[in-house]
Design a protein around this motif. Structure first.
Motif, PDB file in Angstrom:
ATOM      1  N   VAL A  32       0.846  -1.340  -0.165  1.00  0.00           N
ATOM      2  CA  VAL A  32      -0.071  -0.096   0.068  1.00  0.00           C
ATOM      3  C   VAL A  32       0.714   1.294   0.088  1.00  0.00           C
ATOM      4  CG1 VAL A  32      -1.606   1.224   1.322  1.00  0.00           C
ATOM      5  CG2 VAL A  32      -1.900  -1.040   1.169  1.00  0.00           C
ATOM      6  N   SER A 113     -11.749  -0.385  -8.503  1.00  0.00           N
ATOM      7  CA  SER A 113     -10.733  -1.022  -9.332  1.00  0.00           C
ATOM      8  C   SER A 113     -11.204  -2.081  -9.811  1.00  0.00           C
ATOM      9  CB  SER A 113      -9.582  -0.987  -8.414  1.00  0.00           C
ATOM     10  OG  SER A 113      -8.630  -1.931  -9.069  1.00  0.00           O
ATOM     11  N   THR A 162      -7.271   3.872 -17.044  1.00  0.00           N
ATOM     12  CA  THR A 162      -6.051   4.263 -16.408  1.00  0.00           C
ATOM     13  C   THR A 162      -4.961   3.852 -17.706  1.00  0.00           C
ATOM     14  OG1 THR A 162      -6.749   3.661 -14.151  1.00  0.00           O
ATOM     15  CG2 THR A 162      -4.441   4.091 -14.502  1.00  0.00           C
ATOM     16  N   SER A 273      -2.472  12.722 -12.655  1.00  0.00           N
ATOM     17  CA  SER A 273      -1.966  11.801 -11.654  1.00  0.00           C
ATOM     18  C   SER A 273      -0.789  11.139 -12.136  1.00  0.00           C
ATOM     19  CB  SER A 273      -3.049  10.603 -11.470  1.00  0.00           C
ATOM     20  OG  SER A 273      -2.675   9.599 -10.734  1.00  0.00           O
ATOM     21  N   GLY A 276       0.121   8.349  -7.566  1.00  0.00           N
ATOM     22  CA  GLY A 276       0.844   8.090  -6.438  1.00  0.00           C
ATOM     23  C   GLY A 276       2.526   8.002  -6.274  1.00  0.00           C
ATOM     24  N   ARG A 278       3.745   5.594  -8.270  1.00  0.00           N
ATOM     25  CA  ARG A 278       4.084   4.232  -8.222  1.00  0.00           C
ATOM     26  C   ARG A 278       4.399   3.756  -9.634  1.00  0.00           C
ATOM     27  NH1 ARG A 278       1.333   1.534  -3.670  1.00  0.00           N
ATOM     28  NH2 ARG A 278       0.293  -0.223  -4.574  1.00  0.00           N
ATOM     29  N   ASP A 306      -5.086  13.860  -8.489  1.00  0.00           N
ATOM     30  CA  ASP A 306      -4.615  12.934  -7.450  1.00  0.00           C
ATOM     31  C   ASP A 306      -3.038  13.010  -7.428  1.00  0.00           C
ATOM     32  OD1 ASP A 306      -3.498  10.455  -8.404  1.00  0.00           O
ATOM     33  OD2 ASP A 306      -5.481   9.735  -8.811  1.00  0.00           O
ATOM     34  N   ARG A 310      -2.647  14.894   1.258  1.00  0.00           N
ATOM     35  CA  ARG A 310      -2.336  14.083   2.677  1.00  0.00           C
ATOM     36  C   ARG A 310      -3.104  15.322   3.882  1.00  0.00           C
ATOM     37  NH1 ARG A 310      -1.282  10.659  -0.020  1.00  0.00           N
ATOM     38  NH2 ARG A 310       0.575   9.526  -0.249  1.00  0.00           N
ATOM     39  N   VAL A 328      -8.435  11.082  -3.298  1.00  0.00           N
ATOM     40  CA  VAL A 328      -7.648  10.604  -2.150  1.00  0.00           C
ATOM     41  C   VAL A 328      -7.136   8.979  -2.198  1.00  0.00           C
ATOM     42  CG1 VAL A 328      -7.258  10.437   0.387  1.00  0.00           C
ATOM     43  CG2 VAL A 328      -8.607  12.422  -0.822  1.00  0.00           C
ATOM     44  N   GLY A 329      -6.025   8.599  -2.062  1.00  0.00           N
ATOM     45  CA  GLY A 329      -5.836   7.157  -2.349  1.00  0.00           C
ATOM     46  C   GLY A 329      -5.250   6.866  -0.813  1.00  0.00           C
ATOM     47  N   ARG A 330      -3.839   6.604  -0.745  1.00  0.00           N
ATOM     48  CA  ARG A 330      -3.299   5.848   0.552  1.00  0.00           C
ATOM     49  C   ARG A 330      -3.863   6.408   1.844  1.00  0.00           C
ATOM     50  NH1 ARG A 330       0.907   6.963  -2.830  1.00  0.00           N
ATOM     51  NH2 ARG A 330       2.514   5.330  -3.294  1.00  0.00           N
ATOM     52  N   PRO A 331      -4.204   7.617   2.199  1.00  0.00           N
ATOM     53  CA  PRO A 331      -4.605   7.859   3.288  1.00  0.00           C
ATOM     54  C   PRO A 331      -5.985   7.394   3.709  1.00  0.00           C
ATOM     55  CG  PRO A 331      -4.012   9.999   2.210  1.00  0.00           C
ATOM     56  CD  PRO A 331      -4.092   8.829   1.028  1.00  0.00           C
TER      57      PRO A 331
END
Ligand SMILES: Cc1cc2nc3c(=O)[nH]c(=O)nc-3n(C[C@H](O)[C@H](O)[C@H](O)COP(=O)(O)O)c2cc1C
Length: 385
Positions: A32, A113, A162, A273, A276, A278, A306, A310, A328-331
């Motif tokens: 993650v 997803s 995507t 984007s 993130g 990645r 995105d 944070r 918002v993703g990871r948070p």
């Protein structure tokens, strides 16, 4: 008491991240939290946002503030949604269900997803239709088309293609931890799971997460993260546009030239984007691409932003730099990883509160009034659009 309820110890996204790191096996947390290559882009995304300073304004009566936003023909209560994230149930059993329920509670869109642990049909029901369908084009384009058909039949109105993972960039931590899908359980992984019993027992009881859009397909495709998506090109976009009659968002765009062409090909929105941090590890921070893309598309074309958000101020910054909506993703995953649904709610509440407070402190009552005017003088030349 606060030790029994970790969410009571979440006062910031970093708190949730630290708690999630403790509860989750290293292999899952790193999946993650991790990023590509040297992992610096993930940090840079947030650092670059942080460098944009806003101008406080006073004496403006900001007692009542509105942060609801309409986007792509729907009215949402918040200016942000939940980014598409595959295999969320690795964070906590039933994480997808928690995300769907929290999206309903806050009237925000959840992006489902292609690699979700819950089928797109079930996610539609759980989120009461408050969801967008995210897809990649792997080797078998017919599978992508099947999922678009299934989405249409179920009632989805928005699809996201995507496009920033034609090839997956190396992720050192995943390689070191032996993270594969399906799982490969060797001694290293066994030890990792055994030393995180809360996660392991609950995951075993709930059932090992599976990529349910694949499991429920009649085509028999198997999810393989590393499978190349490299053949995706402008003709793929044309065919997807022809097939999908609903709103189409193209996610993972960092170049103004690409953005213009995507707009010309008939997409309804662009998602600025870098995944993130990645994917291409040497890319610029996502926020740096945003004003350039806004300039190239003109002021009315819908843009989502995105990567690196944070907190609420980051959302206000992104709106000031030309985004209409944010993701918002990871948070969200940190919140769930820390304390399941309660942790997720804490994170969403923190972000909501911060958006509203930041709005008031720059002297505005309505999120729709945000423009580059709220950026502090010193930074305006650089970011004005
Ligand atoms: C665990 C994880 C899984 C992801 N899976 C997907 C995915 O399946 N499809 C996709 O388009 N993006 C995926 N992303 C990228 C996110 O949608 C989003 O672009 C990114 O997380 C935003 O950056 P942030 O995490 O800094 O907020 C994933 C991100 C994470 C952290």
């Amino acid at each position: 008491m606060s030790n029994i309820f970790p969410s009571k110890r979440i006062h910031s996204i970093e708190d949730a991240r630290n708690l999630a790191r403790k509860r989750m096996p290293r292999m899952m947390f790193d999946f993650v939290d991790g990023a590509s290559g040297d992992e610096k882009l993930c940090e840079n995304n947030s650092k670059a946002l942080d460098q944009i300073r806003l101008q406080p304004r006073v004496l403006r009566n900001v007692e009542k503030r509105k942060i609801n936003k309409s986007f792509l023909g729907s009215e949402y209560d918040q200016p942000f949604g939940f980014a598409p994230m595959g295999m969320c149930n690795l964070t906590w059993p039933g994480a997808d269900v928690m995300l769907a329920q929290e999206s309903v509670n806050n009237n925000v869109p959840i992006c489902v997803s292609m690699a979700s642990s819950t089928s797109l049909e079930k996610m539609y029901d759980l989120s009461k239709g408050n969801c967008w369908l995210q897809l990649y084009n792997f080797q078998d384009e017919e599978f992508l088309m099947e999922l678009l058909d299934r989405g249409h039949q179920k009632g989805y109105k928005v699809a996201i293609l995507t496009v920033d993972v034609p090839i997956q960039f190396r992720r050192a931590k995943d390689n070191k931890n032996g993270f594969t899908v399906p799982f490969n359980l060797g001694p290293k992984q066994f030890f990792d799971f055994a030393s995180h019993p809360l996660w392991s027992i609950s995951t075993l009881l709930y059932g090992i997460p599976k990529p349910m859009n694949y499991e429920t397909s009649k085509r028999g495709n198997k999810f393989n993260r590393g499978e190349s998506r490299g053949s995706t090109d402008w003709n793929t976009l044309k065919r997807v546009r022809e097939k999908w009659k609903g709103k189409l968002i193209i996610k993972g765009v960092m170049s103004p030239e690409d953005a213009i062409k995507i707009k010309e090909e008939g997409a309804d929105a662009i998602q600025v984007s870098n995944h993130g941090g990645r994917q291409l590890d040497s890319a610029t921070a996502s926020i740096e691409a945003l004003p350039l893309i806004r300039n190239s598309l003109g002021k009315d074309f819908p843009i989502i932003f995105d990567s690196g958000i944070r907190g609420g101020s980051d959302i206000v910054r992104a709106l000031a730099l030309g985004a209409d909506f944010t993701m918002v993703g990871r948070p969200l995953m940190y919140g769930i990883g820390a304390d399941g649904a309660k942790g997720l709610k804490r994170i969403v509440d923190i972000i909501k509160e911060e958006v509203s407070t930041a709005l008031g402190l720059v002297g505005l009552n309505d999120i729709k009034d945000i423009s580059s005017d709220i950026i502090a003088e010193r930074f305006i030349r650089e970011f004005k659009y």
